[in-house]
Design a protein around this motif. Structure first.
Motif, PDB file in Angstrom:
ATOM      1  N   UNK A 351       0.819  -1.216   0.000  1.00 42.37           N
ATOM      2  CA  UNK A 351       0.000   0.000   0.000  1.00 42.37           C
ATOM      3  C   UNK A 351       0.853   1.266   0.000  1.00 42.37           C
ATOM      4  N   UNK A 352       2.092   1.161   0.485  1.00 49.12           N
ATOM      5  CA  UNK A 352       2.958   2.343   0.520  1.00 49.12           C
ATOM      6  C   UNK A 352       3.459   2.719  -0.865  1.00 49.12           C
ATOM      7  N   UNK A 353       3.456   1.763  -1.790  1.00 46.23           N
ATOM      8  CA  UNK A 353       3.998   2.012  -3.127  1.00 46.23           C
ATOM      9  C   UNK A 353       3.228   3.117  -3.855  1.00 46.23           C
ATOM     10  N   UNK A 354       1.877   3.065  -3.911  1.00 49.30           N
ATOM     11  CA  UNK A 354       1.163   4.179  -4.553  1.00 49.30           C
ATOM     12  C   UNK A 354       1.416   5.523  -3.872  1.00 49.30           C
ATOM     13  N   UNK A 355       1.554   5.509  -2.536  1.00 47.93           N
ATOM     14  CA  UNK A 355       1.829   6.763  -1.819  1.00 47.93           C
ATOM     15  C   UNK A 355       3.151   7.359  -2.260  1.00 47.93           C
ATOM     16  N   UNK A 356       4.172   6.513  -2.359  1.00 47.68           N
ATOM     17  CA  UNK A 356       5.491   6.991  -2.777  1.00 47.68           C
ATOM     18  C   UNK A 356       5.475   7.464  -4.225  1.00 47.68           C
ATOM     19  N   UNK A 357       4.857   6.681  -5.100  1.00 44.12           N
ATOM     20  CA  UNK A 357       4.826   7.046  -6.521  1.00 44.12           C
ATOM     21  C   UNK A 357       4.000   8.302  -6.777  1.00 44.12           C
ATOM     22  N   UNK A 358       3.038   8.584  -5.893  1.00 44.31           N
ATOM     23  CA  UNK A 358       2.202   9.776  -6.081  1.00 44.31           C
ATOM     24  C   UNK A 358       2.990  11.068  -5.912  1.00 44.31           C
ATOM     25  N   UNK A 359       4.183  10.967  -5.325  1.00 40.47           N
ATOM     26  CA  UNK A 359       5.044  12.141  -5.177  1.00 40.47           C
ATOM     27  C   UNK A 359       5.924  12.352  -6.413  1.00 40.47           C
ATOM     28  N   UNK A 360       5.872  11.386  -7.331  1.00 42.99           N
ATOM     29  CA  UNK A 360       6.705  11.475  -8.525  1.00 42.99           C
ATOM     30  C   UNK A 360       5.968  11.115  -9.791  1.00 42.99           C
ATOM     31  N   UNK A 361       6.187   9.899 -10.283  1.00 39.92           N
ATOM     32  CA  UNK A 361       5.676   9.522 -11.605  1.00 39.92           C
ATOM     33  C   UNK A 361       4.153   9.448 -11.663  1.00 39.92           C
TER      34      UNK A 361
END
Length: 452
Positions: A351-361
């Motif tokens: 679940x943390x992956x979309x949170x991290x990616x939402x700050x970039x790509x």
């Protein structure tokens, strides 16, 4: 049912509970919130609120856990035969898990910055440091790798159980955290020009105080103590019946407040010493402070030390968030701790992956103008946490007040007067205060509040 375990001593509980409360909110958020709100006057208001409203709600959760010896759902079930109140427990567990899913993203940043400061990768130019931070958090892979390492550490600790995992970890890490904070405070206060920062943080300017300052202090106090997400209910359920619950609760509040104050002393004088903006916001930690360390004599030593400190604070808090979910599945469904912990940790990481990616790509994918990370932060901070705290206050103050008052007093007549004051706060003042914080966090309503 499996043996749930208990804290081996009051010291073990206090270290674990303080570790759950002392996290990024104290060391990352508190200094810049104080910086935005006038320093000393904000500090005085914050102290008054945390010792009254904050302590009252913390004790409400603590007595629920200790009296039932159960997880959040089980606690509501045991205290009241109702199909509705356990829903509050389920919601609290969900809140803790959602917070964990994006908390480990920021916690991973702290691990990354230990290496970046230790190996001299941070430039001497503030703009260059800011650009490096932007490049790092928008990278599609690097932050996720650090988040994976961090959740792995959390899993190892929680698998160890209450005694051999959480308590043992907290007994070592919390004293270490305090030592590191004091060391960094001493270094900050010995910088040329730091006196202005000390004065800003400790000398109130009441003429600058507005009602908005009070609201900010109320929100910071509430969220700093990890209230409304059932951590304290869970940790309270592992308390021994002979432990003085009021004394233990006061100690946790005092330690949490002490660390927040020391974080202000550690950061704000250093910021003033280099003529930087104390109200720099979240970037104060990952942009402004690295620049301070790059300019400071001994910065190559104190920079990594600061991020080690930040990582410790993040770890003890994240462990408590993971334990909330683990306790539920172990208690209610009888599953093995190791299986549940690994499973919950893996899901939280995914679940943390979309949170991290939402700050970039994935930044172009938004909901009401916010990315996944910001949406989860907004919903938990402004809706789920206050709603949980409000529900606990109503439940303890109005549904089962006699049971909870007896647990609060614990057979000690010396707490009779304090119990009456606590019950008044939990019935009337806390619900009103939480409701104000909750309404102030909703954009549709916020603009119509008189202090905005």
């Amino acid at each position: 049912m499996q043996n749930r375990g208990n804290w081996s001593s009051k010291f073990g509980f206090v270290m674990a509970a303080a570790g759950s409360a002392i996290g990024l909110g104290n060391i990352w958020k508190f200094p810049y919130v104080a910086g935005k709100n006038g320093g000393g006057s904000f500090l005085m208001i914050y102290l008054a609120i945390v010792l009254t409203i904050g302590f009252s709600i913390l004790m409400a959760e603590l007595v629920m856990g200790r009296s039932t010896q159960r997880n959040p759902v089980g606690a509501f079930k045991r205290l009241k035969d109702s199909k509705w109140w356990p829903i509050v427990g389920y919601a609290a567990i969900a809140t803790a898990f959602v917070i964990l899913s994006f908390y480990i993203v920021v916690a991973g940043w702290t691990l990354a910055y230990i290496g970046k400061t230790a190996t001299g990768l941070l430039a001497n130019d503030a703009d260059a440091i800011g650009a490096m931070f932007g490049n790092f958090i928008t990278n599609p892979f690097e932050p996720i790798v650090y988040a994976a390492v961090f959740i792995g550490l959390c899993i190892v600790v929680v698998i160890g159980g209450v005694n051999q995992g959480i308590e043992r970890c907290s007994k070592y890490l919390m004293p270490a955290l305090l030592i590191l904070v004091v060391m960094l405070c001493v270094r900050s206060l010995t910088l040329d020009g730091s006196a202005a920062g000390w004065e800003f943080f400790t000398m109130p300017k009441w003429e600058d105080v507005t009602f908005k300052t009070v609201i900010e202090a109320l929100g910071q106090a509430f969220f700093s103590l990890s209230l409304g997400m059932a951590i304290i209910i869970t940790y309270g359920s592992y308390m021994d019946r002979d432990t003085d619950i009021v004394e233990a609760g006061l100690t946790v509040v005092a330690l949490d407040t002490l660390i927040a104050m020391l974080a202000g002393v550690m950061i704000l004088p250093a910021v003033f010493a280099f003529g930087l903006d104390p109200a720099a916001g979240p970037g104060l930690t990952f942009v402004t402070l690295p620049y301070v360390f790059s300019q400071m004599t001994g910065g190559a030593f104190f920079g990594p030390l600061f991020f080690i400190l930040l990582a410790i604070a993040a770890l003890t808090s994240a462990v408590s968030l993971l334990e909330v979910t683990t306790a539920y599945f172990v208690d209610e469904l009888g599953l093995r701790r190791k299986t549940v912990t690994i499973g919950a940790g893996v899901v939280a990481f995914l679940l943390c992956i979309p949170s991290s990616l939402s700050l970039g790509v994935w930044s172009e994918y938004t909901i009401y103008g916010m990315g996944v990370f910001d949406v989860l932060d907004f919903v938990t901070t402004n809706i789920m946490l206050p709603a949980g705290g409000l529900a606990v206050s109503i439940f303890v103050g109005w549904v089962v007040p006699n049971k909870m008052s007896d647990e609060f007093m614990g057979g000690h007549t010396k707490y009779a007067a304090l119990t009456s004051i606590w019950l008044m706060f939990i019935r009337y003042i806390c619900p009103l205060a939480i409701l104000v914080v909750m309404l102030n966090g909703l954009p549709i309503i916020k603009d119509y509040m008189p202090w905005n």
